[in-house]
Design a protein around this motif. Structure first.
Motif, PDB file in Angstrom:
ATOM      1  N   PRO A 156     -55.014   7.478-110.076  1.00 40.75           N
ATOM      2  CA  PRO A 156     -55.475   6.188-109.568  1.00 40.75           C
ATOM      3  C   PRO A 156     -54.530   5.054-109.944  1.00 40.75           C
ATOM      4  O   PRO A 156     -53.862   5.116-110.981  1.00 40.75           O
ATOM      5  CB  PRO A 156     -56.831   6.013-110.262  1.00 40.75           C
ATOM      6  CG  PRO A 156     -56.680   6.749-111.551  1.00 40.75           C
ATOM      7  CD  PRO A 156     -55.808   7.946-111.231  1.00 40.75           C
ATOM      8  N   PRO A 157     -54.476   4.007-109.128  1.00 41.95           N
ATOM      9  CA  PRO A 157     -53.695   2.826-109.502  1.00 41.95           C
ATOM     10  C   PRO A 157     -54.183   2.255-110.830  1.00 41.95           C
ATOM     11  O   PRO A 157     -55.382   2.290-111.133  1.00 41.95           O
ATOM     12  CB  PRO A 157     -53.966   1.841-108.357  1.00 41.95           C
ATOM     13  CG  PRO A 157     -54.437   2.676-107.215  1.00 41.95           C
ATOM     14  CD  PRO A 157     -55.142   3.848-107.820  1.00 41.95           C
ATOM     15  N   TRP A 158     -53.266   1.735-111.620  1.00 47.41           N
ATOM     16  CA  TRP A 158     -53.654   1.149-112.906  1.00 47.41           C
ATOM     17  C   TRP A 158     -54.672   0.034-112.698  1.00 47.41           C
ATOM     18  O   TRP A 158     -55.554  -0.180-113.542  1.00 47.41           O
ATOM     19  CB  TRP A 158     -52.427   0.616-113.651  1.00 47.41           C
ATOM     20  CG  TRP A 158     -51.820  -0.598-113.003  1.00 47.41           C
ATOM     21  CD1 TRP A 158     -50.820  -0.612-112.079  1.00 47.41           C
ATOM     22  CD2 TRP A 158     -52.219  -1.958-113.188  1.00 47.41           C
ATOM     23  NE1 TRP A 158     -50.564  -1.898-111.672  1.00 47.41           N
ATOM     24  CE2 TRP A 158     -51.401  -2.743-112.340  1.00 47.41           C
ATOM     25  CE3 TRP A 158     -53.170  -2.584-113.982  1.00 47.41           C
ATOM     26  CZ2 TRP A 158     -51.529  -4.124-112.266  1.00 47.41           C
ATOM     27  CZ3 TRP A 158     -53.290  -3.974-113.913  1.00 47.41           C
ATOM     28  CH2 TRP A 158     -52.473  -4.726-113.073  1.00 47.41           C
ATOM     29  N   ALA A 159     -54.579  -0.655-111.561  1.00 42.93           N
ATOM     30  CA  ALA A 159     -55.468  -1.790-111.306  1.00 42.93           C
ATOM     31  C   ALA A 159     -56.929  -1.370-111.172  1.00 42.93           C
ATOM     32  O   ALA A 159     -57.835  -2.195-111.359  1.00 42.93           O
ATOM     33  CB  ALA A 159     -55.021  -2.529-110.043  1.00 42.93           C
ATOM     34  N   ASP A 160     -57.173  -0.104-110.871  1.00 41.39           N
ATOM     35  CA  ASP A 160     -58.554   0.366-110.740  1.00 41.39           C
ATOM     36  C   ASP A 160     -59.294   0.336-112.072  1.00 41.39           C
ATOM     37  O   ASP A 160     -60.534   0.299-112.094  1.00 41.39           O
ATOM     38  CB  ASP A 160     -58.585   1.790-110.185  1.00 41.39           C
ATOM     39  CG  ASP A 160     -58.291   1.849-108.686  1.00 41.39           C
ATOM     40  OD1 ASP A 160     -58.077   0.782-108.085  1.00 41.39           O
ATOM     41  OD2 ASP A 160     -58.272   2.960-108.137  1.00 41.39           O
ATOM     42  N   THR A 161     -58.556   0.374-113.180  1.00 37.47           N
ATOM     43  CA  THR A 161     -59.194   0.400-114.494  1.00 37.47           C
ATOM     44  C   THR A 161     -59.024  -0.911-115.252  1.00 37.47           C
ATOM     45  O   THR A 161     -59.515  -1.032-116.372  1.00 37.47           O
ATOM     46  CB  THR A 161     -58.624   1.546-115.354  1.00 37.47           C
ATOM     47  OG1 THR A 161     -57.206   1.407-115.454  1.00 37.47           O
ATOM     48  CG2 THR A 161     -58.943   2.892-114.721  1.00 37.47           C
ATOM     49  N   TRP A 162     -58.332  -1.871-114.650  1.00 37.78           N
ATOM     50  CA  TRP A 162     -58.120  -3.167-115.319  1.00 37.78           C
ATOM     51  C   TRP A 162     -59.270  -4.110-114.986  1.00 37.78           C
ATOM     52  O   TRP A 162     -59.551  -4.385-113.832  1.00 37.78           O
ATOM     53  CB  TRP A 162     -56.803  -3.785-114.853  1.00 37.78           C
ATOM     54  CG  TRP A 162     -56.518  -5.112-115.511  1.00 37.78           C
ATOM     55  CD1 TRP A 162     -56.817  -6.353-115.037  1.00 37.78           C
ATOM     56  CD2 TRP A 162     -55.900  -5.315-116.767  1.00 37.78           C
ATOM     57  NE1 TRP A 162     -56.417  -7.322-115.912  1.00 37.78           N
ATOM     58  CE2 TRP A 162     -55.848  -6.700-117.001  1.00 37.78           C
ATOM     59  CE3 TRP A 162     -55.373  -4.453-117.739  1.00 37.78           C
ATOM     60  CZ2 TRP A 162     -55.293  -7.252-118.154  1.00 37.78           C
ATOM     61  CZ3 TRP A 162     -54.815  -5.000-118.887  1.00 37.78           C
ATOM     62  CH2 TRP A 162     -54.781  -6.377-119.079  1.00 37.78           C
ATOM     63  N   ARG A 163     -59.907  -4.610-116.018  1.00 45.29           N
ATOM     64  CA  ARG A 163     -61.043  -5.508-115.814  1.00 45.29           C
ATOM     65  C   ARG A 163     -60.728  -6.954-116.177  1.00 45.29           C
ATOM     66  O   ARG A 163     -61.494  -7.848-115.876  1.00 45.29           O
ATOM     67  CB  ARG A 163     -62.241  -5.021-116.645  1.00 45.29           C
ATOM     68  CG  ARG A 163     -62.753  -3.645-116.222  1.00 45.29           C
ATOM     69  CD  ARG A 163     -63.345  -3.666-114.819  1.00 45.29           C
ATOM     70  NE  ARG A 163     -63.782  -2.330-114.390  1.00 45.29           N
ATOM     71  CZ  ARG A 163     -63.071  -1.548-113.610  1.00 45.29           C
ATOM     72  NH1 ARG A 163     -61.881  -1.938-113.174  1.00 45.29           N
ATOM     73  NH2 ARG A 163     -63.525  -0.358-113.255  1.00 45.29           N
ATOM     74  N   GLY A 164     -59.576  -7.180-116.868  1.00 46.12           N
ATOM     75  CA  GLY A 164     -59.270  -8.542-117.285  1.00 46.12           C
ATOM     76  C   GLY A 164     -60.231  -8.957-118.382  1.00 46.12           C
ATOM     77  O   GLY A 164     -61.093  -8.199-118.788  1.00 46.12           O
ATOM     78  N   SER A 165     -60.148 -10.133-118.842  1.00 46.41           N
ATOM     79  CA  SER A 165     -59.219 -11.200-118.575  1.00 46.41           C
ATOM     80  C   SER A 165     -57.922 -10.950-119.349  1.00 46.41           C
ATOM     81  O   SER A 165     -57.969 -10.310-120.396  1.00 46.41           O
ATOM     82  CB  SER A 165     -59.898 -12.509-118.980  1.00 46.41           C
ATOM     83  OG  SER A 165     -59.081 -13.596-118.882  1.00 46.41           O
ATOM     84  N   PRO A 166     -56.786 -11.445-118.888  1.00 43.77           N
ATOM     85  CA  PRO A 166     -56.603 -12.350-117.764  1.00 43.77           C
ATOM     86  C   PRO A 166     -56.550 -11.637-116.416  1.00 43.77           C
ATOM     87  O   PRO A 166     -56.431 -10.423-116.342  1.00 43.77           O
ATOM     88  CB  PRO A 166     -55.241 -12.996-118.069  1.00 43.77           C
ATOM     89  CG  PRO A 166     -54.497 -11.907-118.780  1.00 43.77           C
ATOM     90  CD  PRO A 166     -55.529 -11.191-119.617  1.00 43.77           C
ATOM     91  N   PHE A 167     -56.634 -12.434-115.364  1.00 47.54           N
ATOM     92  CA  PHE A 167     -56.387 -11.949-114.012  1.00 47.54           C
ATOM     93  C   PHE A 167     -54.896 -11.656-113.890  1.00 47.54           C
ATOM     94  O   PHE A 167     -54.062 -12.386-114.431  1.00 47.54           O
ATOM     95  CB  PHE A 167     -56.803 -13.014-113.000  1.00 47.54           C
ATOM     96  CG  PHE A 167     -56.764 -12.551-111.572  1.00 47.54           C
ATOM     97  CD1 PHE A 167     -57.795 -11.789-111.052  1.00 47.54           C
ATOM     98  CD2 PHE A 167     -55.710 -12.900-110.751  1.00 47.54           C
ATOM     99  CE1 PHE A 167     -57.761 -11.356-109.732  1.00 47.54           C
ATOM    100  CE2 PHE A 167     -55.664 -12.481-109.432  1.00 47.54           C
ATOM    101  CZ  PHE A 167     -56.698 -11.707-108.919  1.00 47.54           C
ATOM    102  N   VAL A 168     -54.546 -10.571-113.187  1.00 49.31           N
ATOM    103  CA  VAL A 168     -53.150 -10.144-113.077  1.00 49.31           C
ATOM    104  C   VAL A 168     -52.677 -10.236-111.631  1.00 49.31           C
ATOM    105  O   VAL A 168     -53.341  -9.733-110.716  1.00 49.31           O
ATOM    106  CB  VAL A 168     -52.972  -8.697-113.584  1.00 49.31           C
ATOM    107  CG1 VAL A 168     -51.505  -8.276-113.467  1.00 49.31           C
ATOM    108  CG2 VAL A 168     -53.446  -8.563-115.029  1.00 49.31           C
ATOM    109  N   VAL A 169     -51.523 -10.861-111.448  1.00 49.19           N
ATOM    110  CA  VAL A 169     -50.848 -10.880-110.150  1.00 49.19           C
ATOM    111  C   VAL A 169     -49.551 -10.099-110.319  1.00 49.19           C
ATOM    112  O   VAL A 169     -48.760 -10.396-111.212  1.00 49.19           O
ATOM    113  CB  VAL A 169     -50.557 -12.311-109.674  1.00 49.19           C
ATOM    114  CG1 VAL A 169     -49.905 -12.292-108.293  1.00 49.19           C
ATOM    115  CG2 VAL A 169     -51.832 -13.150-109.658  1.00 49.19           C
TER     116      VAL A 169
END
Length: 226
Positions: A156-169
């Motif tokens: 899975p993409p790493w972003a699927d498990t990232w909840r923040g904060s901070p928000f990531v662009v």
């Protein structure tokens, strides 16, 4: 009113970069951040750097800049890939200094947003993650390690498990469309592969895009062109 605007991977696509910058109708108050891989693969990396200077774009280091810099600093052209060589030969001394001054990440506490090229592992403080991880991560493999899509195609993409904060662009992983998650947005929409060059305005969450003039490079994982 000041805007904070992020731009995805440019990869030497100077015409599209200029068109996007003009379409944004920037004011002196706006802050523009480019999320890495400003150069390489496309036709005119040197002009891209000139445009970045002209428009006061804050560019973050990407994996392509890192490889170029390593070859340049150590006088090791053997480190270069075939598509690195035209860029390597184009750049002036001032261009190399521009690349050297690129930060690893940019963090804006006022909007609780971090700008990075590749991304982050979810269980380590983002400030403590190695440069190689944050410039190359695309997915998280079965062992919980950062990996490329080509090395772990079912991960899975790493972003699927990232909840923040901070928000990531972030950029780095080209897709036909932006990838929006609750804690992040991926804005590499494959301009160099014939897709779009994307800008994301943080406050109002709007997208501004220009279509690539052509496919300057080809990807085994993506439609040709995107």
């Amino acid at each position: 009113m000041q805007r904070t605007i992020a731009i995805g991977d440019v990869h030497g696509c100077a015409d599209e970069f200029e068109e996007l910058l003009e379409a944004l109708e920037l004011t002196p108050k706006d802050r523009v951040i480019q999320v890495g891989d400003l150069v390489n693969r496309g036709p005119d990396s040197r002009r891209v750097i000139e445009l970045a200077r002209q428009y006061n774009v804050e560019a973050i280091v990407g994996n392509h800049e890192l490889r170029l810099l390593e070859a340049w600093r150590n006088n090791k052209p053997s480190l270069l890939k075939d598509y690195d060589r035209p860029t390597f030969e184009q750049l002036t001394e001032d261009d190399w200094l521009y690349l050297e001054e690129m930060p690893n990440v940019l963090y804006d506490a006022k909007i609780e947003t971090v700008f990075v090229h590749g991304g982050f592992l979810p269980d380590i403080p983002w400030q403590k993650q190695a440069l190689e991880i944050i410039t190359t991560i695309q997915v998280i493999d079965k062992k919980g390690n950062a990996a490329k899509r080509s090395d772990a195609p079912d991960a899975p993409p790493w972003a699927d498990t990232w909840r923040g904060s901070p928000f990531v662009v972030y950029g780095h992983t080209p897709r036909p469309n932006v990838l929006e998650r609750p804690g992040s947005i991926g804005i590499d929409t494959g301009c160099v592969y014939g897709g779009h060059l994307t800008a994301y305005t943080i406050g109002d969450q709007t997208l501004t895009q220009v279509r690539a003039r052509k496919a300057y490079a080809h990807s085994k994982r993506l439609p040709d062109p995107i």
